[in-house]
Enzyme design. Structure first.
Site, short mmCIF file in Angstrom:
data_model
loop_
_atom_site.label_atom_id
_atom_site.label_comp_id
_atom_site.label_asym_id
_atom_site.label_seq_id
_atom_site.Cartn_x
_atom_site.Cartn_y
_atom_site.Cartn_z
N SER A 141 56.71 89.53 30.18
CA SER A 141 57.87 89.04 29.43
C SER A 141 58.26 89.85 28.21
CB SER A 141 57.63 87.59 29.00
OG SER A 141 57.88 86.73 30.08
N LYS B 266 61.43 85.32 18.77
CA LYS B 266 61.60 84.61 20.05
C LYS B 266 61.47 83.12 19.79
CE LYS B 266 59.86 84.60 24.84
NZ LYS B 266 58.80 85.05 25.76
N SER C 272 60.79 87.07 30.04
CA SER C 272 61.47 85.96 29.41
C SER C 272 62.00 86.26 28.01
CB SER C 272 60.51 84.78 29.31
OG SER C 272 59.43 85.08 28.45
#
Lengths: 482, 486
Positions: free
Chosen positions: B181, B77, B157
């Site tokens: 997330s 990420k 996210s």
């Protein structure tokens, strides 16, 4: 300081917030170095520069320094304290917040005693002491258009020490700062060098009629010398009295000290219109201290100025004033004590405070770089005490010692300064002077005592200063009586 | 079987047997990622670095020095700082920022031999549940509704990481979970997503969103794979004062524990009137699977659940407003010049932050302001303490808690974006876990009526990832989830 205004006396009320840089090799939350005077931006870690993802880790040395300072101020140590973020934007505040302690500081209420010049003591309350980070430095004078930022100071550990509004004169404020600095220097927790910025003060001043409730205060920010603190208080208190007596009211505001004019002026509103939005820093757990550890620190504290002063008064029969002067600085106290141990403390105090300090001051030196060692002063004091040299000669010897670093005994021997204790030799010299000044001596005989001193001087001159003036005086008196 | 279809566990076996090389494995994924660029899962692909790391893995494999994740290609990420590789946090404001340091979690993964494929897309500063707020554009889920080709969100996210693992562009991926997330995108894309206990993984080197809630975790296609990932990521880090100082247990060993004799809590407050029937059905199914495996289902109450979202949307923006103050144009990233310092700040931050980030910074600034602090921030912290207490009390009666991961399946691009509150409601089952700092996992367990994956959510006691993983494995085995996107 009572100020006399048109409506009578005003009392000045003063409280101080001192920012003291902690003596520590690393910063409060990073491992970067803290040495003064390094090239800009050479002592900056990614934490200090607030790079993404960087996290603070508390430096245990700074915590122990704050606790030791708290113990030195006889203050409550809070076994649980909390770090908060104080949020505001400025170019030299990389994270956009300063990590500080707001509601739960590491040290609570304490006291500090002022040694007043008349020998009395005044107690000033300490409200709190908390840990916080310093910001960096903005340099506005390097470029006509741009400002530069030096982050070497960013993240350096500070103690903010807040006093109660217990001071009443500029002089007391000065004594408070000196005493606080003295204690921190004894502890080695802050070097107290105001000109390097390692000690700065925010000064809170208000005025009131004696006995009335506290007036509205103004805070004068970031005053960086003892003299400026006193000047700021003097100016600010008069300003406030004039406003009130002119029918005005004091606005609570933050002001700046102008050192060139010795005045204060309000900060532009933008400079202080902050809502700091304090909240507990989620990157740090509450700081929890082990009571055992605090006790260990307490046991290991050095003898502090107040205790030492009392002991000096007791052991060396010093006046409160002399003892206060001698203990103000840890090195001076150690120096004095090295000389005084086993000698007449009062006599040694005169030598150290009078002769040594005078010469050091003139030479711009401190006790720690004195050319004359404590042992050497001791030797000199001994030579006077056993009558080898006169006090007068000793002062000349001391000059020589100070200039050359040679020992007292060596100088006395090399220059043949040993006091003449042989009464026969002194008598011969006296007789010679009397014979040469027979008429004058008749006047002495007739009772003109004032002339006796002149004869003592002549005899001393004739003996090259080696005669003991007291014996010369005594023998001349005998001869005058007949 | 394609190399990209392997699980991490199977790939480890294959690499150990030299059935294929780490370089071949990396190349297969590099090619897959190149073919799937329309998903926009990666912000930065790092094929050269992947090949170089894979080469070193092959050398270590040959020497018999393989780490736990030796040669396993992972997606990271883009909230984790990676040394020498641009790190964006999905934001324009970090433009040009190349970290000179490596986050602790990714450093741990590389030490275990893992191979970096690239940096995945995410909601800007991890603020979002759709991956629609990224400066680098939305991520497209590899899934579509049956008979409907409209692009769907992968959740957020960590949408890029979830999409990459679901679309077989990586064997596993890192994520961060502040309010859901990891778990919500895992549920939306039909993979496993694990959020460990707060403090289990170091936050050092992860771009901060809300420090007291952020926690790194893992995506993979099986529970076992997430356990292997966590094994390598977790551990105490002296550089993070909130990281947990205790040894990391053997998570893979916990997978066989099962749930026999365990009490599984079913929180009655999580039964929403508005919940779709297929979610309701899935939840009942999950309860049946666990009881069939020997667990006892117990109804529990988490009475402060209804206050969780409001509390979360005060605490998280408050911390974010402060954490994001460092993006000021002075030292790194984007700078838009201005007449004065304040002018430069305003221009830089207006140009650098997207609408959702600006909204949260403003909310956060507001709730911390003098006069509002007590009414908002302080009250939210009290609510947070009550929510944590709800769980503490529940865990005196039960060993784990089962809920759905999300109140619905994935939605389409453009849906729910007009009303931020609708978007925030996505996190309704997941935020409580962050507020209490607990470990939780989402396991793919079934499909919605229109063929989209749905997840079940197992919540455990603090630092008891082992029970969570054990229960997740039981659900995984029972569900036999084999559906694939495309």
């Amino acid at each position: 300081m009572a100020i006399r205004g048109e409506t009578g006396e005003w009392e000045v009320v003063i409280g101080l917030e001192v920012h003291a840089q902690i003596v520590s090799r690393a910063k409060l939350f990073s491992g970067a170095a803290t040495a003064f005077g390094a090239e800009p931006n050479t002592q900056v870690s990614f934490v200090d520069a607030a790079f993404p993802g960087m996290l603070p880790v508390i430096n245990e040395v700074c915590v122990s320094q704050a606790v030791r300072t708290g113990l030195g101020l006889e203050a409550e140590i809070n076994l649980r304290s909390v770090f908060d973020r104080k949020n505001y934007f400025y170019a030299d505040l990389p994270a956009g917040y300063q990590i500080s302690q707001y509601l739960q500081p590491i040290v609570g209420k304490g006291t500090l005693t002022l040694d007043m010049p008349d020998g009395t003591i005044k107690t000033v309350g300490i409200t709190r002491l908390h840990l916080e980070q310093d910001a960096g430095k903005s340099l506005h004078d390097q470029d006509p258009r741009l400002s530069y930022v030096d982050l070497n100071r960013s993240g350096i550990a500070l103690m903010e020490i807040v006093s109660e509004p217990d001071m009443r004169t500029a002089e007391e404020a000065g004594l408070y700062l000196k005493k606080l600095r003295s204690i921190m220097r004894y502890l080695g927790t802050c070097d107290g060098n105001m000109d390097e910025g390692s000690m700065r003060a925010d000064v809170n001043v208000s005025v009131r009629k004696p006995g009335a409730p506290l007036g509205t205060r103004c805070e004068i920010k970031n005053v960086n010398s003892m003299r400026y603190v006193q000047q700021a208080i003097e100016y600010e208190s008069r300003r406030q009295v004039e406003i009130i007596e002119g029918g005005g009211t004091i606005a609570q505001e933050t002001r700046l000290f102008d050192s060139r004019q010795s005045t204060t002026r309000p900060m532009r509103s933008k400079e202080h219109a902050h809502d700091y939005r304090y909240f507990p820093d989620p990157d740090l757990l509450p700081l929890v201290l082990d009571p055992e550890w605090v006790e260990e620190l307490r046991r290991a504290l050095p003898e502090l100025p107040d205790t030492k002063k009392a002991r000096f008064m007791r052991e060396y029969s010093l006046t409160p004033y002399d003892a206060g002067v001698l203990v103000a600085d840890r090195e001076t106290a150690a120096y004095y004590e090295a000389v005084a141990r086993g000698r007449d403390g009062k006599l040694v105090a005169n030598w150290v405070m009078g002769e040594l300090f005078g010469r050091l001051n003139k030479a711009g030196k401190s006790v720690s770089d004195s050319p004359v060692s404590a042992a050497a002063v001791g030797e000199l004091v001994d030579l006077v005490a056993d009558g080898t040299i006169s006090g007068r000669t000793a002062k000349d010897v001391f000059d020589e010692m100070f200039a050359t670093g040679k020992g007292a005994r060596a100088i006395v021997k090399a220059k043949g300064l040993t006091q003449i204790t042989d009464t026969g030799a002194i008598e011969a010299a006296i007789d010679g002077v009397i014979a040469a000044n027979a008429e004058k001596f008749e006047q002495v005989r007739a009772g003109k005592d004032a002339l006796l001193g002149w004869f003592v001087g002549q005899v001393m001159k004739a003996t090259g200063g080696k005669a003991n003036p007291a014996s010369v005086n005594e023998m001349l008196r005998k001869k005058a009586k007949g | 079987m394609e190399l990209t279809d392997l699980t991490i566990a199977a790939a480890r076996t294959g690499l150990a047997k030299r059935s294929f090389s780490a370089l071949e494995l990396a190349d297969a994924h590099i090619a897959a990622a190149a073919k799937a660029r329309d998903l926009n899962a990666f912000i930065t692909e790092t094929p050269e670095r992947a090949r170089e790391m894979a080469g070193r893995s092959d050398a270590r494999l040959a020497r018999g020095e393989a780490g736990l994740l030796e040669g396993i290609p992972l997606a990271i990420k883009d909230l984790f700082c990676t040394e020498g590789v641009r790190t964006t946090a999905g934001s324009h404001i970090l433009e040009g920022f190349v970290p000179p340091y490596e986050s602790t979690v990714t450093a741990n993964l590389w030490r275990a031999g893992a191979v970096m494929l690239g940096k995945t897309n995410l909601d800007e500063f991890a603020m979002g549940s759709s991956n629609m707020t990224s400066h680098f554009g939305p991520v497209k889920s590899p899934w579509t509704r049956r008979g409907d080709n409209r692009p769907l969100v992968p959740g957020g996210s960590s949408g890029g990481s979830a999409a990459a693992v679901a679309a077989r562009l990586a064997l596993g991926a890192t994520g961060t979970d502040t309010g859901g997330s990891i778990r919500q995108p895992a549920a939306f894309t039909g993979i496993v997503g694990l959020k460990p206990t707060y403090g289990r993984c170091s936050r050092w080197g992860i771009v901060a969103f809300a420090s007291s809630l952020d926690q790194a975790g893992a995506f993979a296609r099986t529970v076992e794979d997430t356990a292997l990932m966590l094994q390598s990521m977790a551990g105490h880090d002296p550089k993070d004062s909130t990281s947990f100082a205790a040894p990391v247990p053997d998570y893979a060993a916990a997978l066989g524990r099962g749930v026999k004799g365990l009490k599984i809590g079913i929180p009655k407050e999580y039964r929403l009137d508005t919940m779709p029937e297929d979610i309701e059905r899935l939840w009942r199914q999950g309860i049946d699977w666990l009881t069939a495996a020997g667990a006892e289902a117990v109804e529990i109450s988490l009475p402060h659940t209804k206050y969780a979202l409001p509390a979360y949307y005060i605490v998280a923006p408050a911390e974010a407003s402060s954490n994001l103050a460092r993006y000021d144009g002075v030292r790194f990233g984007l700078r838009v010049e201005g007449e004065t310092l304040d002018d430069m700040y305003e221009r830089t931050r207006a140009a650098g932050f997207g609408a959702e980030v600006r909204r949260r910074v403003m909310i956060g600034t507001y709730v911390l302001s003098a006069g509002y602090y007590d009414a908002y921030y302080l009250k939210a912290q009290r609510v947070r303490a009550l929510i944590a207490r709800d769980f503490t009390e529940a865990f005196q009666r039960v060993d784990a808690i089962l809920t759905p991961t999300t109140p619905s399946a994935a939605f389409a691009h453009g849906e729910k974006t007009a009303d931020p509150v609708q978007m925030y409601l996505n996190d309704i089952f997941t935020v409580t876990v962050n507020l209490a700092g607990l470990p939780a996992v989402s396991v793919p367990a079934g499909l919605s009526g229109d063929g989209l994956p749905l997840g079940l959510h197992v919540i455990g006691r603090t630092f008891d990832e082992e029970t969570v993983l054990g229960a997740a494995k039981v659900l995984e085995d029972a569900a036999g989830f084999v559906a694939r996107p495309y």
